[in-house]
Design an enzyme around this catalytic site. Structure first.
Site, PDB file in Angstrom:
ATOM      1  CE1 TYR A 105      -3.501  -2.495   0.108  1.00  0.00           C
ATOM      2  CE2 TYR A 105      -4.064  -1.761   2.306  1.00  0.00           C
ATOM      3  CZ  TYR A 105      -4.339  -2.541   1.208  1.00  0.00           C
ATOM      4  OH  TYR A 105      -5.438  -3.358   1.216  1.00  0.00           O
ATOM      5  CG  PHE A 140     -13.622  -2.372  -2.155  1.00  0.00           C
ATOM      6  CD1 PHE A 140     -12.645  -1.494  -1.702  1.00  0.00           C
ATOM      7  CD2 PHE A 140     -13.411  -3.039  -3.353  1.00  0.00           C
ATOM      8  CE1 PHE A 140     -11.479  -1.287  -2.430  1.00  0.00           C
ATOM      9  CE2 PHE A 140     -12.257  -2.835  -4.089  1.00  0.00           C
ATOM     10  CZ  PHE A 140     -11.282  -1.950  -3.621  1.00  0.00           C
ATOM     11  N   PRO A 141     -16.130  -2.256   2.135  1.00  0.00           N
ATOM     12  CG  PRO A 141     -15.709  -1.413   4.283  1.00  0.00           C
ATOM     13  CD  PRO A 141     -15.012  -1.946   3.055  1.00  0.00           C
TER      14      PRO A 141
END
Length: 296
Positions: free
Chosen positions: A59, A210-211
């Site tokens: 990331y 990806f809530p």
């Protein structure tokens, strides 16, 4: 405080955690965020009771100037005993963009996470397979066996798998205990319901990456807005509350680079959706769903 979950049977985490990817930049093509602002978000998250942070060594902002693991270490080290940091390995990045790594890539990736986070043992490591969609029919055994061996060495406490189907979960569980599964899942995309059901039955954490749609899907719906209005809440808060109501093993890790947005997301802890709410939401949960009791 929202419900808690015992990850791997021995790590108690708040079911509403934090995903570190959005700390780096607002969206693809946007400038990297100010590192100090990102560190402030992490510190505030922990102040507000977040004790489950999801990250990865890969990331980083598109220009490479901001890296999630470095931000976490700078903001939160020395780490609180109750803090659980989850990371993931598997993808490799070359001049042509991301691709799927091999079993030989995994030990160096685990070691890179240990170094960049400043940890002697990683709390939870996911094996991420495939790219956009779960690679149905592909075996993960050789790669998962490498992580299982690193767990036996003491470099990893718990193992997880990501971007998988129910067959992958069954295969992984023949090799080593699986503490968590991380797949794309939110109120507007429930393609992975079979995996969630399998996790619910086995007591394995299900952690959507990806809530809230991740900027790739629009979760706004008039029915969702109506429920939000009834609770004096935002659509995103209700979407998070829905996820926690769906199954006792469901965890949420919404990410942001804004303290105000962080605080807004965490307010979802105080929302208890009723049976009427759930019935009025788009594509109501199936019979295996449970309603979260006790509010905050």
């Amino acid at each position: 405080m929202t419900d808690q979950f015992r990850l791997g049977g021995d790590l108690t985490v708040d079911r509403l955690g934090f995903g570190a990817m959005r700390l780096l930049q607002g969206a693809p093509g946007k400038p990297a965020r100010d590192p100090e602002s990102a560190r402030a978000v992490l510190r505030r998250a922990v102040e507000l009771g977040v004790n489950h942070i999801d990250t990865a060594h890969f990331y980083r902002s598109e220009d490479g100037s901001v890296r999630a693991n470095a931000l976490i270490r700078e903001a939160l080290s020395p780490y609180q005993d109750a803090l659980v940091i989850a990371t993931k390995v598997g993808p490799v990045f070359g001049p042509d963009g991301p691709g799927q790594g091999t079993a030989a890539d995994l030990r160096p990736q685990v070691e890179a996470n240990l170094e960049s986070l400043g940890m002697d043992r990683l709390d939870l490591v996911y094996l991420r397979i495939g790219m956009a969609e779960p690679p149905h029919g592909e075996s993960l055994a050789e790669r998962f066996e490498v992580l299982a061996a690193l767990r036996e060495e003491g470099l990893i406490r718990h193992l997880g798998i990501s971007n998988v189907d129910a067959g992958h979960l069954a295969e992984a569980r023949t090799i080593a205990p699986v503490a968590a599964v991380q797949n794309n899942f939110h109120i507007a995309d429930r393609d992975e319901m079979a995996v969630l059901d399998a996790c619910t039955q086995a007591g394995i954490a299900f952690v959507p990456f990806f809530p809230l749609g991740g900027g790739r899907a629009d979760i706004n719906d008039p029915r969702l807005a109506k429920v939000a209005e009834r609770h004096g809440a935002t659509v995103h808060q209700v979407a998070l509350a829905w996820l926690l109501a769906l199954s006792p093993v469901a965890l949420a890790i919404p990410g942001t680079g804004s303290v105000a947005h962080l605080e807004e997301n965490l307010t979802a802890r105080s929302i208890t959706l009723t049976e009427e709410d759930l019935a009025n939401l788009p594509q109501p949960p199936r019979a295996s769903a449970v309603v979260r009791e006790g509010g905050s």
